[in-house]
Design a protein around this motif. Structure first.
Motif, PDB file in Angstrom:
ATOM      1  N   LYS A 220     -12.040  25.877  -5.297  1.00 49.68           N
ATOM      2  CA  LYS A 220     -12.278  27.039  -6.151  1.00 49.68           C
ATOM      3  C   LYS A 220     -11.519  28.244  -5.602  1.00 49.68           C
ATOM      4  CE  LYS A 220     -15.964  29.510  -8.562  1.00 49.68           C
ATOM      5  NZ  LYS A 220     -15.470  29.084  -9.876  1.00 49.68           N
ATOM      6  N   GLY A 225      -9.957  29.956 -10.666  1.00 48.25           N
ATOM      7  CA  GLY A 225     -11.192  29.200 -10.859  1.00 48.25           C
ATOM      8  C   GLY A 225     -11.157  27.863 -10.146  1.00 48.25           C
ATOM      9  N   THR A 226     -11.750  26.865 -10.783  1.00 45.02           N
ATOM     10  CA  THR A 226     -11.839  25.529 -10.191  1.00 45.02           C
ATOM     11  C   THR A 226     -10.516  24.795 -10.348  1.00 45.02           C
ATOM     12  OG1 THR A 226     -14.191  25.453 -10.742  1.00 45.02           O
ATOM     13  CG2 THR A 226     -13.124  23.376 -10.184  1.00 45.02           C
ATOM     14  N   THR A 561      -6.310  23.307 -13.535  1.00 46.07           N
ATOM     15  CA  THR A 561      -7.484  24.185 -13.598  1.00 46.07           C
ATOM     16  C   THR A 561      -8.543  23.548 -14.489  1.00 46.07           C
ATOM     17  OG1 THR A 561      -6.509  25.408 -15.435  1.00 46.07           O
ATOM     18  CG2 THR A 561      -6.092  26.240 -13.215  1.00 46.07           C
ATOM     19  N   ASN A 563     -11.890  24.877 -15.750  1.00 44.74           N
ATOM     20  CA  ASN A 563     -12.911  25.893 -15.996  1.00 44.74           C
ATOM     21  C   ASN A 563     -13.612  25.556 -17.307  1.00 44.74           C
ATOM     22  OD1 ASN A 563     -12.149  27.390 -13.665  1.00 44.74           O
ATOM     23  ND2 ASN A 563     -10.472  28.315 -14.820  1.00 44.74           N
TER      24      ASN A 563
END
Length: 760
Positions: A220, A225-226, A561, A563
């Motif tokens: 993260k 974000g993730t 990513t 999210n």
């Protein structure tokens, strides 16, 4: 007179095919030749003493170029080429008389024959001069390259500055020398550019990459974000945390505008420094991993993302070119030292099999214009002008025209952001860089960066078996950028896949490359394992994700990513409407037969009743649309259809009949809504044959029910079909918690109600 009329009849009775051959080649086809039995007399010409020895002893090639005696057919050809029709008919008669006379006189005495030949030779001279004068305007018209090429339809390329931007014959200057010294010092810092290209792979590593097994890790970062990191090789682990990463090393030419790159996104505002998102993205791109960012919306993150990948691509090109120029100087010194009996040093391998290093794919010309402007803004220093070739022509061809501007009708903000500027989707252009000079319209084999649309490259790549196809310029692509990939879904996805399949293939020709300078990774046909692929889109989609999973083989792995949206677009529906989601059980993403059969057997019979009128069927795929249209025609169902190929009259007629209730069903494709954004009035029932690619399309179509003003809200219905392969689209529409519950539930039907109360 009889013989004269006979010869005239022969000339007048020529067929169209014979006259065409006569016009093209200046003589009739040998099949129609009339061979005469009379032998021509050999003419003896006495040379005068004034002629020079050069004229007396001419080679045979010059003797063959002497003007020959004009035949009757050649005289007929000269009459056919006259500009006016009236003069042509008059000249034909006089020419035919002269031809007939020459044919008759050919049987006369030999003395008269010599005189006639001399007269004909005298007449041939002005004819040849007139023909040469007629050809001069054609040659002069060809000198105007821009207008001539545009009229002919050929693609314009800059061939004037070939030597100026050639890497093989140029040498490093002060900036390149400083760059090489800087690069040598950065070896200790492990510059990502050098570390990536100088990494050597083994046969075992290549087998591990092609096997498809990858280790996955979730990390993260604050802004991105993730991140889902997939690594095929253990020795290249996942990216570290944001605080553990260091900013990328920058080429000296780009250092001046490093902190003011956002000026390109906001040219009329005060200069801004790099945003936190751009810092993280540049740090991630510098690792040379494949990156997939499905949150690059043209309204929010799109301009920042474009600046980031343009900076990364330009930094890569400038470093590569600086090494080549510096090595040219070193090789020149080694050559002089070798002549002084000094030992030669090791080979310097710094090139690919072809020069193009970066390929940027954008959907419209306006996107290419913005990319080039970003490059120029990154290179240009304050108070110093850059040398940019054909800049005016580029603005004219890629700039916005009056007809390209969107209409003044009410359209969403995302529509205006996508379709602003020049929206032509067939283009390609090459760019080459040398120091601070930029060459636009460079030939592909002399380009550093190629900016194109998939359609523009598809017409050049061709298909298997075509003679004029060319794919070698894609053999050494080191960086691939696919921007606005979601729009390619709305165009023709097959064009993009065709381009992906022709990347990093072994070229069929050497194209003048110096193999002693070619990297071993290119000679081993491992260039695809060193290519970095960057994909940016506004929405996640399985087909876009397939570009990285099936067509990318980067040894450093991939970063995506992940999210997940908590709130879906269904919350933006303003009308009070029951939403029925029905799940279809299928074993494959590509299996559309199950969906079609489910729609025909379970869904369509519920709406065949006349009470369920004003039903709009939303179809995401054009192939499904054609299948449904053919089925409804076969069953003689009362319907109209709208697709991206519908004319304005067809659109007006369909909207009118559907609103008045003359047509019960309206087939409506997703591409039509993407390109037009018309508001369809009179909708009372909605059927989503498949979930929309863009989640906000779901709420936009549902909100159309309140526009028509027909029927009561209590009678409105909405049915949507989905399968477990539509998890990403379902999550974007309903939200992550509800989508997870719907996919894991044993029930196949789920109900949501929007409007005055919250969705339940």
């Amino acid at each position: 007179m009889g013989k004269r009329r006979q010869n005239r009849d022969i000339l007048m009775n020529l067929s169209k095919k014979q006259k065409k051959h006569l016009k093209e080649f200046g003589e009739e086809h040998p099949f129609h030749d009339i061979v005469s039995d009379v032998h021509e007399r050999t003419q003896i010409v006495k040379l005068t003493d004034a002629e020079t020895p050069k004229q007396q002893f001419r080679p045979e090639s010059e003797e063959e170029d002497e003007p020959e005696q004009k035949t009757a057919y050649q005289k007929l050809l000269s009459t056919l080429s006259q500009p006016t029709h009236n003069e042509e008919s008059e000249n034909e008669e006089s020419t035919e008389d002269e031809e007939d006379e020459s044919l008759i006189d050919s049987d006369s005495a030999e003395d008269n024959e010599d005189e006639e030949e001399a007269e004909e030779l005298d007449q041939d001279v002005p004819l040849a001069v007139d023909q040469a004068n007629d050809e001069e305007p054609i040659a002069q018209a060809g000198d105007d390259s821009v207008e001539h090429l545009a009229a002919v339809g050929e693609e314009f390329t800059d061939k004037e500055h070939e030597s100026q931007f050639c890497l093989e014959i140029n040498f490093s200057g002060d900036e390149e020398t400083a760059t090489v010294e800087c690069t040598a010092a950065q070896d200790d810092k492990k510059d990502s550019f050098l570390q990536h290209l100088e990494t050597e792979l083994s046969e075992k590593d290549v087998e591990g990459i092609t096997s498809g097994t990858k280790a996955k890790t979730h990390i993260k970062w604050p802004k991105l974000g993730t991140l889902l990191c997939s690594t095929p090789l253990e020795r290249f682990g996942p990216v570290g945390h944001e605080r553990d990463t260091s900013p990328p090393s920058i080429h000296p030419v780009l250092e001046a505008n490093w902190n003011s790159v956002n000026q390109t996104a906001n040219p009329n505002e005060v200069q801004q420094e790099l945003s936190p998102l751009q810092l993280e993205l540049l740090t991630l791109l510098a690792t040379y991993r494949d990156v997939y960012l499905p949150e690059s919306s043209p309204l929010s993150q799109g301009p920042q993302v474009r600046v980031a990948y343009c900076h990364h691509a330009l930094n890569h090109v400038m470093k590569a070119n600086s090494r080549v120029l510096a090595h040219n100087a070193q090789l020149k010194e080694q050559k002089s030292e070798t002549q002084c009996c000094a030992e030669p040093q090791n080979e310097l391998r710094d090139q690919g099999l072809t020069r193009p290093k970066v390929l940027i794919l954008v959907p419209f010309r306006d996107g290419a214009l913005r990319v080039v402007h970003t490059f120029l803004s990154l290179l240009e220093k304050r108070g110093k002008k850059m040398d940019v070739s054909h800049k005016k022509r580029f603005k004219e061809e890629f700039g916005e025209e009056q007809e390209d501007k969107p209409s003044d009708l009410m359209r969403p903000d995302d529509y205006r952001a996508i379709f602003c500027g020049n929206i032509d989707d067939h283009f390609r252009i090459g760019l080459s860089f040398l120091k601070r000079s930029v060459r636009l319209y460079a030939p592909f084999y002399s380009s550093d960066i190629i900016i194109a649309s998939p359609l523009g490259l598809r017409t050049l790549l061709g298909a298997e078996g075509e003679n004029n196809r060319d794919v070698d310029f894609l053999s050494s692509i080191e960086l691939l950028v696919v921007d606005q990939a979601d729009i390619f879904l709305m165009q023709n996805w097959e064009h993009l896949l065709h381009v992906m399949q022709h990347l990093n293939l072994q070229p069929l020709d050497s194209h003048g490359v110096d193999f002693s300078r070619v990297r071993m990774l290119n000679l081993n046909n491992w260039a695809k394992h060193y290519r970095q692929t960057l994909v940016f889109s506004s929405v996640p989609d399985p087909q876009i994700n397939n570009l990285l999973t099936k067509h990318s083989f980067n040894y450093r792995g991939q970063v995506t990513t992940k999210n997940i949206p908590i709130v879906g677009s269904i919350c933006q529906v303003l009308v009070q409407l029951p939403h029925v989601f029905q799940m279809i059980t299928t074993d494959s993403f590509m299996d559309q037969d199950v969906r079609f059969q489910f729609f025909v057997d379970k869904v369509l019979p519920q709406y065949r009743d006349s009470v369920m009128s004003h039903t709009l069927i939303y179809v995401p795929s054009y192939f499904d649309y054609v299948r449904l249209r053919n089925f409804m025609k076969k069953e003689e169902i009362n319907f109209m259809s709208l697709c991206e190929y519908s004319t304005k009259s067809e659109v007006s007629r369909a909207r009118h009949f559907f609103q008045k209730g003359d047509k019960q069903f309206l087939l409506f494709t997703e591409r039509f809504h993407f390109y037009k954004r018309y508001t369809i009035k009179g909708i009372q029932n909605l059927i989503f044959y498949g979930l929309p690619t863009y989640p906000h399309f779901y709420s936009e179509v549902c909100n159309m029910l309140q526009v028509g003003g027909q029927g009561e809200e209590a009678s409105w219905t909405c049915t949507a079909l989905y399968s477990r392969y539509d998890a990403q689209r379902l999550t974007a529409i309903t939200g992550a918690p509800r989508a997870a519950q719907m996919l894991q539930s044993d029930k196949s039907v789920h109900l949501f109600i929007t409007g005055e109360e919250k969705a339940s």
